[in-house]
Design a protein around this motif. Structure first.
Motif, PDB file in Angstrom:
ATOM      1  N   TYR A   1       0.828  -1.202   0.000  1.00  0.00           N
ATOM      2  CA  TYR A   1       0.000   0.000   0.000  1.00  0.00           C
ATOM      3  C   TYR A   1       0.864   1.254   0.000  1.00  0.00           C
ATOM      4  O   TYR A   1       1.706   1.447   0.872  1.00  0.00           O
ATOM      5  CB  TYR A   1      -0.941  -0.018   1.206  1.00  0.00           C
TER       6      TYR A   1
ATOM      7  N   ASP B   1      -7.637  -3.979   4.869  1.00  0.00           N
ATOM      8  CA  ASP B   1      -6.355  -4.068   4.157  1.00  0.00           C
ATOM      9  C   ASP B   1      -5.172  -4.182   5.107  1.00  0.00           C
ATOM     10  O   ASP B   1      -4.222  -4.914   4.828  1.00  0.00           O
ATOM     11  CB  ASP B   1      -6.158  -2.820   3.275  1.00  0.00           C
TER      12      ASP B   1
ATOM     13  N   ARG C   1     -13.906   0.912   2.302  1.00  0.00           N
ATOM     14  CA  ARG C   1     -13.416   0.125   1.164  1.00  0.00           C
ATOM     15  C   ARG C   1     -14.107   0.526  -0.141  1.00  0.00           C
ATOM     16  O   ARG C   1     -13.467   0.610  -1.201  1.00  0.00           O
ATOM     17  CB  ARG C   1     -13.619  -1.365   1.442  1.00  0.00           C
ATOM     18  N   ALA C   2     -15.401   0.802  -0.056  1.00  0.00           N
ATOM     19  CA  ALA C   2     -16.158   1.177  -1.251  1.00  0.00           C
ATOM     20  C   ALA C   2     -15.683   2.502  -1.830  1.00  0.00           C
ATOM     21  O   ALA C   2     -15.860   2.755  -3.021  1.00  0.00           O
ATOM     22  CB  ALA C   2     -17.641   1.248  -0.913  1.00  0.00           C
ATOM     23  N   ALA C   3     -15.061   3.325  -0.999  1.00  0.00           N
ATOM     24  CA  ALA C   3     -14.558   4.618  -1.466  1.00  0.00           C
ATOM     25  C   ALA C   3     -13.225   4.485  -2.187  1.00  0.00           C
ATOM     26  O   ALA C   3     -12.718   5.470  -2.747  1.00  0.00           O
ATOM     27  CB  ALA C   3     -14.415   5.584  -0.288  1.00  0.00           C
ATOM     28  N   GLY C   4     -12.643   3.300  -2.161  1.00  0.00           N
ATOM     29  CA  GLY C   4     -11.411   3.059  -2.904  1.00  0.00           C
ATOM     30  C   GLY C   4     -10.138   3.466  -2.190  1.00  0.00           C
ATOM     31  O   GLY C   4      -9.100   3.629  -2.838  1.00  0.00           O
ATOM     32  N   VAL C   5     -10.194   3.656  -0.847  1.00  0.00           N
ATOM     33  CA  VAL C   5      -8.982   3.988  -0.092  1.00  0.00           C
ATOM     34  C   VAL C   5      -8.611   2.803   0.795  1.00  0.00           C
ATOM     35  O   VAL C   5      -9.419   1.913   1.052  1.00  0.00           O
ATOM     36  CB  VAL C   5      -9.157   5.264   0.763  1.00  0.00           C
ATOM     37  N   THR C   6      -7.374   2.801   1.260  1.00  0.00           N
ATOM     38  CA  THR C   6      -6.877   1.711   2.090  1.00  0.00           C
ATOM     39  C   THR C   6      -7.612   1.689   3.430  1.00  0.00           C
ATOM     40  O   THR C   6      -7.791   2.719   4.074  1.00  0.00           O
ATOM     41  CB  THR C   6      -5.364   1.869   2.334  1.00  0.00           C
TER      42      THR C   6
ATOM     43  N   ILE D   1     -12.044   8.107   4.893  1.00  0.00           N
ATOM     44  CA  ILE D   1     -12.144   8.251   3.438  1.00  0.00           C
ATOM     45  C   ILE D   1     -11.479   9.553   2.988  1.00  0.00           C
ATOM     46  O   ILE D   1     -10.710   9.574   2.017  1.00  0.00           O
ATOM     47  CB  ILE D   1     -13.619   8.202   3.004  1.00  0.00           C
TER      48      ILE D   1
ATOM     49  N   ARG E   1      -8.175  10.004   0.713  1.00  0.00           N
ATOM     50  CA  ARG E   1      -8.208  10.782  -0.531  1.00  0.00           C
ATOM     51  C   ARG E   1      -7.082  11.806  -0.570  1.00  0.00           C
ATOM     52  O   ARG E   1      -6.526  12.097  -1.638  1.00  0.00           O
ATOM     53  CB  ARG E   1      -9.569  11.488  -0.663  1.00  0.00           C
TER      54      ARG E   1
END
Length: 377
Positions: free
Chosen positions: A45, A161, A133-138, A66, A70
């Motif tokens: 990561y 993760d 997780r759905a937001a696409g961050v670790t 989140i 970002r």
């Protein structure tokens, strides 16, 4: 050679140093701050900035994690906190802050203990993990050594993760009422990387590295007034020395394994960009922050901060403190990247670190760990 001091007949102690005791000494040509990279990578990561949150409900809601992700950092959800116990966390925090305002610290800690006495609900924690997780961050979640074995399977199933095994003091084997938690065996059986801590010395850091941990947390999160480990347990750590010791353990482990690098994450009295720069200069790869991020508008504590240890049912080691009025709080973007009108380094943390590295002539974090340091008289 270690600096030993006689504190009485037949008793010596080591002289150690806080971040405020050391200064960075530029000795190379200066650079433009635009040439500086603050990126670091923990296992698989990659992060744009070397910042991790203290795992407290005062800071990390799923929304905050989140937003920090970002912006390039890593938010760590407290897997044993309010988001794992209550469906209406915002209302519970409102209640907590009202008590803190009207009745004071002891009443607020008592309520915090009461809120943490509610049973943990795996579905609530799984929902928080899924949202991040759905937001696409670790996604990173903290568990204590006491509850790591119980909570980890559900967290892995939910899609975490990174797992953070975090407590006031961590060793390679936690002995409790039941079967001891052997971190080496525990980590070997997992498919996700583990960060563990806190520790304060070379030997304990090396032991944790040998368990297979991807990162080791150094320090006890010593925010003055908010973290009370020293007052309650008499245990303390001078962070500059502790980071340097752990960095030496990292070097020894690197040689021992023929190339396995374990990250050192500093967790202490880091409240400004200058402290952050000094922590990296002493050997840290990243820093775990509390109070500086509590200023942000996105923090659920609304300017209040309390460490996760404040909720301990019988020996709380933290208080609720207010660090900013609600109408004075900058955004998380401003806290990290500015612009700032604060001359003390509590806002634009990333900009301050970047400029410190540039003034010293370094472009990469690992290079900056070799910068010259002096100790104040």
């Amino acid at each position: 050679m270690r600096d030993m001091v006689e504190i009485g007949m037949g008793r010596t102690a080591r002289r150690t140093y806080e971040l405020d005791d050391v200064d960075i000494v530029p000795s190379r040509r200066t650079r433009s701050s635009k040439q500086v990279s603050l990126a670091w990578q923990l296992d698989a990561y990659r992060f744009d900035i070397p910042l991790v949150t203290h795992p407290t409900d005062a800071l990390v809601s799923p929304e905050f994690a989140i937003e920090l992700g970002r912006l390039g950092g890593l938010g760590v959800i407290n897997g044993e906190g309010l988001w794992a116990r209550h469906a209406d966390v915002a209302a519970r925090i409102d209640q907590l802050l009202e008590v803190a305002e009207k009745e004071g610290t002891e009443a607020a800690v008592a309520l915090l203990q009461q809120l943490h006495a509610a049973p943990m609900q795996a579905d609530l924690l799984a929902a928080a993990v899924a949202q991040v997780r759905a937001a696409g961050v670790t996604v990173a979640v903290r568990v204590s050594p006491q509850n790591a074995r119980q909570l980890t399977p559900a967290l892995v199933q939910a899609g975490v993760d990174l797992l953070v095994v975090h407590g006031t003091i961590i060793s390679a084997e936690h002995v409790g009422d039941g079967e001891p938690l052997n971190l080496k065996t525990f980590i070997a059986d997992l498919d996700v990387p583990v960060v563990a801590g806190g520790v304060s010395d070379h030997r304990t850091a090396l032991h944790l590295m040998r368990t297979g941990a991807a990162g080791v947390i150094v320090g006890y999160g010593s925010t003055p007034g908010a973290t009370t480990t020293g007052e309650v347990l008499g245990i303390g750590v001078s962070l500059a020395t502790a980071i340097a010791d752990a960095a030496a353990a990292r070097r020894d482990y690197l040689d021992e394994t023929g190339g396995r690098y374990v990250h050192v994450i500093a967790d202490g009295d880091i409240v400004s960009s200058g402290h952050l720069a000094k922590a990296i200069a002493c050997g840290a790869d990243a820093a775990m922050l509390g109070v500086p991020l509590a200023l942000a508008q996105e923090a659920p504590g609304r300017g209040w901060f309390w460490p996760s240890a404040a909720a301990h049912p019988s020996v709380p080691r933290g208080a609720l403190l207010k660090f900013a009025e609600e109408d004075e709080r900058p955004t998380l973007q401003q806290v990290l990247y500015g612009p700032s009108s604060d001359p003390w380094g509590s806002v634009n943390l990333v900009g301050g670190l970047r400029r410190s590295m540039a003034k010293a002539g370094y472009c990469e974090l690992k290079e900056f760990q070799r910068v010259g340091l002096t100790v104040r008289a």
